[in-house]
Design an enzyme around this catalytic site. Structure first.
Site, PDB file in Angstrom:
ATOM      1  N   LYS A  64     -30.780   6.991   8.264  1.00 14.08           N
ATOM      2  CA  LYS A  64     -30.062   5.805   7.767  1.00 14.08           C
ATOM      3  C   LYS A  64     -30.406   4.536   8.562  1.00 14.08           C
ATOM      4  O   LYS A  64     -30.357   3.441   8.010  1.00 14.08           O
ATOM      5  CB  LYS A  64     -28.552   6.064   7.775  1.00 14.08           C
ATOM      6  CG  LYS A  64     -28.157   7.110   6.729  1.00 14.08           C
ATOM      7  CD  LYS A  64     -26.676   7.377   6.688  1.00 14.08           C
ATOM      8  CE  LYS A  64     -26.411   8.611   5.826  1.00 14.08           C
ATOM      9  NZ  LYS A  64     -25.007   8.957   5.725  1.00 14.08           N
ATOM     10  N   ASP A 100     -21.591   4.759   1.882  1.00 19.53           N
ATOM     11  CA  ASP A 100     -20.760   5.801   2.517  1.00 19.53           C
ATOM     12  C   ASP A 100     -19.389   5.241   2.880  1.00 19.53           C
ATOM     13  O   ASP A 100     -18.354   5.874   2.626  1.00 19.53           O
ATOM     14  CB  ASP A 100     -21.397   6.278   3.838  1.00 19.53           C
ATOM     15  CG  ASP A 100     -22.588   7.188   3.629  1.00 19.53           C
ATOM     16  OD1 ASP A 100     -22.605   7.926   2.625  1.00 19.53           O
ATOM     17  OD2 ASP A 100     -23.506   7.168   4.470  1.00 19.53           O
ATOM     18  N   GLY A 121     -14.346  11.587  16.633  1.00 24.55           N
ATOM     19  CA  GLY A 121     -15.796  11.502  16.425  1.00 24.55           C
ATOM     20  C   GLY A 121     -16.244  10.056  16.382  1.00 24.55           C
ATOM     21  O   GLY A 121     -15.536   9.188  15.861  1.00 24.55           O
ATOM     22  N   GLY A 123     -19.852   9.138  15.800  1.00 19.43           N
ATOM     23  CA  GLY A 123     -21.266   9.128  15.406  1.00 19.43           C
ATOM     24  C   GLY A 123     -21.550   8.045  14.365  1.00 19.43           C
ATOM     25  O   GLY A 123     -20.785   7.091  14.212  1.00 19.43           O
TER      26      GLY A 123
HETATM   27  P1  NDP Z   1     -23.640  12.139  14.197  1.00 14.40           P
HETATM   28  O1  NDP Z   1     -24.629  13.155  14.650  1.00 14.40           O
HETATM   29  O2  NDP Z   1     -24.023  10.700  14.201  1.00 14.40           O
HETATM   30  O3  NDP Z   1     -22.317  12.275  15.154  1.00 14.40           O
HETATM   31  C1  NDP Z   1     -21.730  13.528  15.380  1.00 14.40           C
HETATM   32  C2  NDP Z   1     -20.333  13.348  15.981  1.00 14.40           C
HETATM   33  O4  NDP Z   1     -19.724  14.640  16.002  1.00 14.40           O
HETATM   34  C3  NDP Z   1     -20.318  12.842  17.417  1.00 14.40           C
HETATM   35  O5  NDP Z   1     -19.168  12.069  17.626  1.00 14.40           O
HETATM   36  C4  NDP Z   1     -20.251  14.162  18.225  1.00 14.40           C
HETATM   37  O6  NDP Z   1     -19.648  14.008  19.490  1.00 14.40           O
HETATM   38  C5  NDP Z   1     -19.333  14.950  17.347  1.00 14.40           C
HETATM   39  N1  NDP Z   1     -19.416  16.398  17.526  1.00 14.40           N
HETATM   40  C6  NDP Z   1     -20.385  17.229  17.090  1.00 14.40           C
HETATM   41  N2  NDP Z   1     -20.082  18.503  17.371  1.00 14.40           N
HETATM   42  C7  NDP Z   1     -18.886  18.473  18.020  1.00 14.40           C
HETATM   43  C8  NDP Z   1     -18.038  19.482  18.569  1.00 14.40           C
HETATM   44  N3  NDP Z   1     -18.356  20.767  18.513  1.00 14.40           N
HETATM   45  N4  NDP Z   1     -16.879  19.085  19.135  1.00 14.40           N
HETATM   46  C9  NDP Z   1     -16.524  17.791  19.194  1.00 14.40           C
HETATM   47  N5  NDP Z   1     -17.286  16.788  18.696  1.00 14.40           N
HETATM   48  C10 NDP Z   1     -18.462  17.126  18.118  1.00 14.40           C
HETATM   49  O7  NDP Z   1     -23.136  12.636  12.791  1.00 14.40           O
HETATM   50  P2  NDP Z   1     -22.666  11.770  11.540  1.00 14.40           P
HETATM   51  O8  NDP Z   1     -21.677  10.751  11.980  1.00 14.40           O
HETATM   52  O9  NDP Z   1     -23.846  11.333  10.767  1.00 14.40           O
HETATM   53  O10 NDP Z   1     -21.925  12.885  10.646  1.00 14.40           O
HETATM   54  C11 NDP Z   1     -20.655  13.362  10.992  1.00 14.40           C
HETATM   55  C12 NDP Z   1     -20.154  14.259   9.880  1.00 14.40           C
HETATM   56  O11 NDP Z   1     -19.962  13.485   8.699  1.00 14.40           O
HETATM   57  C13 NDP Z   1     -21.091  15.403   9.507  1.00 14.40           C
HETATM   58  O12 NDP Z   1     -20.323  16.586   9.440  1.00 14.40           O
HETATM   59  C14 NDP Z   1     -21.597  15.015   8.138  1.00 14.40           C
HETATM   60  O13 NDP Z   1     -21.856  16.165   7.350  1.00 14.40           O
HETATM   61  C15 NDP Z   1     -20.412  14.230   7.584  1.00 14.40           C
HETATM   62  N6  NDP Z   1     -20.752  13.285   6.504  1.00 14.40           N
HETATM   63  C16 NDP Z   1     -20.126  13.419   5.297  1.00 14.40           C
HETATM   64  C17 NDP Z   1     -20.406  12.552   4.256  1.00 14.40           C
HETATM   65  C18 NDP Z   1     -19.718  12.725   2.934  1.00 14.40           C
HETATM   66  O14 NDP Z   1     -20.135  12.081   1.960  1.00 14.40           O
HETATM   67  N7  NDP Z   1     -18.686  13.527   2.832  1.00 14.40           N
HETATM   68  C19 NDP Z   1     -21.368  11.438   4.404  1.00 14.40           C
HETATM   69  C20 NDP Z   1     -21.955  11.375   5.726  1.00 14.40           C
HETATM   70  C21 NDP Z   1     -21.656  12.282   6.721  1.00 14.40           C
HETATM   71  P3  NDP Z   1     -20.529  13.766  20.824  1.00 14.40           P
HETATM   72  O15 NDP Z   1     -20.770  12.289  20.878  1.00 14.40           O
HETATM   73  O16 NDP Z   1     -19.649  14.260  21.912  1.00 14.40           O
HETATM   74  O17 NDP Z   1     -21.779  14.573  20.668  1.00 14.40           O
END
Ligand code: NDP
Length: 270
Positions: A64, A100, A121, A123
């Site tokens: 993205k 999104d 979260g 991300g």
């Molecule tokens: P990113 O990789 O950018 O960020 C991931 C985030 O998840 C970070 O904050 C990370 O924390 C956290 N994280 C991952 N694993 C764990 C864990 N086990 N425990 C605690 N925190 C955790 O991902 P995205 O923001 O791109 O995506 C996030 C979610 O959104 C995904 O599940 C994706 O499938 C979903 N999504 C859904 C959409 C929809 O249309 N429904 C559209 C886009 C995304 P840390 O910084 O500590 O690593």
């Protein structure tokens, strides 16, 4: 003239977007086709888009930000959040949008009396959705496992806490939240909760509703929220609504949201 669209991602095989858009093209009698493209090198997104002769595309993880850089024009919101998931070609120029975040806003608007929102979260998805929610008048607080990821949100004026910070303080000092959202990928491919249970037990019981952005499965987070008798929603509506808004862009607004909705929604009934 028939047009070709695609979704770029890595991985991309799981994406529902081809099904959603092709079903809607068919239902509305539009002579177009939507494919999927596994793109490994995001820097080549623009070149691939043009060589495939695409009229439009969606972009999913991890491209993205590449998509943002590939565009000639960005709408105001995409520019603000630095992330593009929808590109439309007009006269050889690539126009970028982020659907999104408005999709998520629409999905949570269906809950009543929500003002204070907690994001678990920080991300990429949290980045664009936190801004759209704040612009719409919600108060958003963000908590995350890794403190460094919170820095850009703090700089942008959001209240943020790392999990360790929360665990070492009296959480009663924090005002409660109407909505708690799992913005992490915890629960997507594993069976983990997005935050330590002590934190969840502090905030979930006082909330009115809980949302998970993960779709198509009952995550441990949603299971916990249901056990507490909360209103819940997974990420399906967000996915559906971002697709509808993308379709509006693809068809240059010839169809409005409510005309597209029933056709695209049917894909989720299977
Ligand atoms: P990113 O990789 O950018 O960020 C991931 C985030 O998840 C970070 O904050 C990370 O924390 C956290 N994280 C991952 N694993 C764990 C864990 N086990 N425990 C605690 N925190 C955790 O991902 P995205 O923001 O791109 O995506 C996030 C979610 O959104 C995904 O599940 C994706 O499938 C979903 N999504 C859904 C959409 C929809 O249309 N429904 C559209 C886009 C995304 P840390 O910084 O500590 O690593």
């Amino acid at each position: 003239m028939s047009s070709l669209f695609a979704i770029f991602g890595n991985p991309v095989s799981h994406s529902k977007s081809p099904l959603m858009h092709n079903a809607t093209f068919k239902a509305l009698d539009i002579d177009s086709c939507y494919a999927r493209y596994m793109l490994t090198d995001g820097e080549r997104l623009r070149e691939k888009f043009l060589s495939l002769g695409l009229s439009g595309a969606n972009i999913t993880v991890p491209h993205k930000e590449h998509a943002y850089r590939a565009c000639d024009y960005l709408d105001e919101f995409a520019q603000k959040v630095g992330s593009v998931n929808t590109i439309v070609q007009r006269d050889g120029k690539l126009h970028g949008y982020n659907t999104d975040a408005p999709g998520f806003l629409r999905a949570i608007s269906e809950f009543e009396d929500i003002k204070r929102v907690l994001f678990i979260g920080a991300g990429g998805t949290a980045q664009s959705t936190s801004v759209v929610l704040r612009d719409a008048g919600y108060d958003v607080t963000i908590i995350n496992r890794t403190p460094a990821r919170l820095e850009r949100y703090i700089a942008d004026g959001f209240i943020c806490y790392s999990f360790d910070e929360l665990l070492s303080m009296d959480m009663n000092q924090i005002e409660r939240f109407d909505l708690v959202v799992n913005m992490t990928s915890a629960g997507l491919e594993d069976d983990s909760l997005p935050a330590p249970i002590k934190i969840l037990n502090e905030f979930l019981p006082h909330s009115k509703a809980c949302v998970d952005v993960i779709y198509g499965k009952q995550t441990p987070f949603l299971r916990l929220a249901k056990e507490l008798n909360k209103d819940t929603k997974d990420g399906s509506d967000m996915l559906l609504y971002q697709g509808i808004i993308a379709f509006e862009h693809f068809t240059n607004y010839s169809y409005d949201f409510n005309q597209i909705l029933p056709h695209m929604r049917r894909v989720f009934d299977f």
